[in-house]
Design a protein around this motif. Structure first.
Motif, short mmCIF file in Angstrom:
data_model
loop_
_atom_site.label_atom_id
_atom_site.label_comp_id
_atom_site.label_asym_id
_atom_site.label_seq_id
_atom_site.Cartn_x
_atom_site.Cartn_y
_atom_site.Cartn_z
N ILE A 35 0.85 -1.20 0.00
CA ILE A 35 0.00 0.00 0.00
C ILE A 35 0.88 1.24 0.00
CG2 ILE A 35 -1.77 1.32 1.26
CD1 ILE A 35 -3.01 -1.27 2.11
N THR A 36 0.61 2.12 -0.97
CA THR A 36 1.32 3.40 -1.05
C THR A 36 0.31 4.51 -0.77
OG1 THR A 36 2.72 2.52 -2.81
CG2 THR A 36 2.67 4.91 -2.58
N ALA A 70 0.12 2.19 5.45
CA ALA A 70 0.87 2.26 4.18
C ALA A 70 2.28 1.70 4.35
CB ALA A 70 0.93 3.70 3.70
N ASP A 71 2.75 0.99 3.33
CA ASP A 71 4.13 0.50 3.31
C ASP A 71 5.05 1.59 2.79
OD1 ASP A 71 3.55 -2.44 3.83
OD2 ASP A 71 2.25 -2.01 2.13
N GLU A 72 4.47 2.53 2.07
CA GLU A 72 5.27 3.60 1.46
C GLU A 72 4.43 4.87 1.52
OE1 GLU A 72 7.31 4.06 -2.96
OE2 GLU A 72 5.30 3.22 -2.83
N SER A 128 5.74 12.34 -8.68
CA SER A 128 6.58 11.78 -9.75
C SER A 128 7.35 10.55 -9.23
CB SER A 128 7.54 12.83 -10.29
OG SER A 128 8.32 13.31 -9.23
N LYS A 129 7.48 10.40 -7.91
CA LYS A 129 8.20 9.24 -7.35
C LYS A 129 7.32 7.99 -7.32
CE LYS A 129 11.06 11.95 -4.20
NZ LYS A 129 11.06 12.51 -2.85
N LEU A 130 6.04 8.18 -7.64
CA LEU A 130 5.09 7.05 -7.57
C LEU A 130 5.34 6.09 -8.73
CD1 LEU A 130 2.46 5.86 -6.33
CD2 LEU A 130 1.17 7.39 -7.81
N HIS A 131 5.51 4.81 -8.39
CA HIS A 131 5.74 3.81 -9.43
C HIS A 131 4.50 2.95 -9.60
CE1 HIS A 131 7.90 1.22 -12.07
NE2 HIS A 131 7.58 0.17 -11.33
N ASN A 187 -1.87 6.03 -18.05
CA ASN A 187 -0.50 5.80 -18.53
C ASN A 187 0.08 4.47 -18.06
OD1 ASN A 187 -0.70 8.21 -19.82
ND2 ASN A 187 0.54 9.36 -18.36
N ALA A 188 -0.35 4.04 -16.86
CA ALA A 188 0.22 2.79 -16.32
C ALA A 188 -0.67 1.59 -16.63
CB ALA A 188 0.39 2.93 -14.81
#
Ligand code: SF4
Length: 471
Positions: free
Chosen positions: A168-169, A179-181, A189-192, A221-222
């Protein structure tokens, strides 16, 4: 005396929790374990429902009257104000009433959200969420909400996903314990993201359209899934039933009231004082509210009918699940009929609701199949947050419904406490545009320069209010 017990749906948000309301002199809430959305569990707002259902009285210019007289007077004033009348409903009532309301509101309909600013091909994705079971089976969940504060019943689904190995982000102003992140909104922008990701955001009257577009773009986009939670019961019904109607945004409505082009506002089961600043409401010649429970706005006319749990009709929750209310009341529909100059037939409206969502029977255990068409590329430009102190309102059911809540404090981080030399157990002064409040504070892992609150203090300018802070 035998108690009246209604199997019903919580009006606190569009999560759609099932419960029983028992009338035994006072109102009581009982758990409905068979409810597929919440298995009987309720958040603290759901448990506070007896307070929410404070009864309303029909009123015309301060004098108590009958529903029929109030509806007739409303009709007269709406007709006399032709060309300068707006109609507002953000949900909070049955889909059948919302369909009747749309027929009256053709000239100026506002469902409270900024659809105007979004590309039309995104409406369905924004309006109908995904089944909660998809959340439980997701591999990566990205939160653009604080689930504990805003939609607490989603937390169980998130924990279940986590137990099955989901990461979980949180993209939020504060670190979230589950959340883990944790990523700040300015650092998105750091979100993957991948195809395995599922984004949970929300959509409400004060949603920033650029932020909504940005979330939609990230998902597109993803190739990730995206779902938007909503704060009002049956918002999904209000949006999908009105998707082809011409709608005005809340910002446009406020602007038109300010310019004087809208002089009469008719609000259905939506307290305008939670959405529109009081200085704007005071510019109206007529504020007419049709409601099932007491509202805080000072209306010229209140058309009061049965509370939601006594109504007959269909609510659609965030998953798109159609749920039947357990009441038999149609007074609200009757009042809309007086205003429309016609008699609305519940059964005909009910058939139209079923047709609109492609079902032949309302069955809360089956989610209808909704098309979620692909949408085109979107230009989005969310504004980065300035490095100045800001008060941020985390909208929650208590706040939307102006219901008293104990959480009368702000959350801030240790850097801010040290910089201001705040004392343990002391207070913080918060100033905005000449108004000031003094509030208790709690230290939390919040972003620098951010004060988070789940309360309204009367100095807010929207979700994010630039403020000056001192000891
Ligand atoms: S999560 Fe929403 S629907 Fe469920 S009990 Fe709380 S306010 Fe009501």
């Amino acid at each position: 005396m035998t108690d009246n017990v209604y199997s019903t749906i919580c009006p606190g948000c569009n999560f759609g929790c099932g419960l029983y309301i028992r009338e035994n002199g006072a109102l009581e809430v009982d758990f409905r374990k068979s409810s597929p959305t919440n298995a009987g569990k309720l958040c603290r707002f759901g448990m506070s429902l007896p307070k929410f259902f404070a009864p309303a009285k029909s009123i015309v210019d301060g004098k108590e009257t009958t529903l029929e007289e109030a509806a007739k007077e409303a009709t007269k004033r709406i007709l006399a104000s032709k060309g300068s009348v707006a109609f507002l409903s953000s949900g909070n009532t049955t889909s059948e009433e919302l369909l009747a309301f749309q027929k009256i509101a053709e000239s100026y309909l506002c469902t409270g959200v900024n659809f105007e600013a979004l590309p039309k091909d995104t409406y369905q994705t924004v309006s109908v969420g995904i089944p909660y079971s998809d959340i439980e089976s997701a591999k990566h969940i990205v939160l653009f909400i604080d689930p504990y504060e805003q939609y607490p019943l989603i937390v169980r689904r998130l924990l279940s996903a986590k137990n099955k190995g989901a990461k979980i982000t949180a993209v939020w102003w504060k670190d979230l314990p589950l959340a883990d992140e944790n990523i700040r909104l300015n650092d998105v922008s750091k979100l993957h993201l991948t195809k395995e990701s599922l984004i949970i955001a929300d959509f409400h009257p004060f949603s920033d359209a650029e932020q909504v577009k940005s979330v939609l773009t990230l998902a597109k986009n993803a190739g990730a899934k995206v779902t938007f939670l909503k704060p009002f019961a049956n918002s999904t019904g209000a949006y999908i039933l009105a998707k082809d109607a011409k709608q005005k945004s809340l910002a446009q409505l406020i602007d038109d009231i300010n310019k004087g082009t809208i002089k009469t506002l008719f609000a259905l089961e939506s307290d305008p004082s939670a959405l529109i600043p009081s200085e704007m409401l005071s510019k109206l010649t007529n504020l007419i509210i049709q409601t099932g429970q007491a509202v805080s706005a000072k209306a010229n006319i209140i058309v009061a009918h049965e509370p939601l749990y006594k109504k007959k009709g269909t609510l659609i929750n965030n998953e798109g699940r159609a749920q039947a209310l357990g009441g038999a009341g149609t007074n609200g529909l009757g009042a809309l009929g007086i205003i429309a100059g016609t008699k609305f037939d519940f059964n005909a409206l009910h058939e139209s609701v079923k047709k609109a969502i492609g079902i032949t029977a309302v069955d809360e255990f089956t989610i209808p199949k909704y098309e979620r068409p692909a949408y085109g590329a979107i230009q989005a430009a969310p504004k980065p947050m300035e490095a100045k102190p800001a008060l941020i309102d985390v909208y929650n059911p208590f706040m939307w419904f102006n219901l008293a809540d104990d959480n009368d404090f702000v959350e801030l981080n240790l850097n801010t406490v040290r910089a201001l030399k705040l004392l343990k157990g002391g207070t913080l002064k918060i100033k905005s545009n000449g108004s000031a409040v003094e509030k208790k504070f709690k230290v939390a892992p919040v972003q620098d320069n951010v004060l988070l609150t789940g309360r309204k203090f009367g100095i807010e300018k929207g979700i994010l209010t630039p403020v000056e802070i001192s000891r």
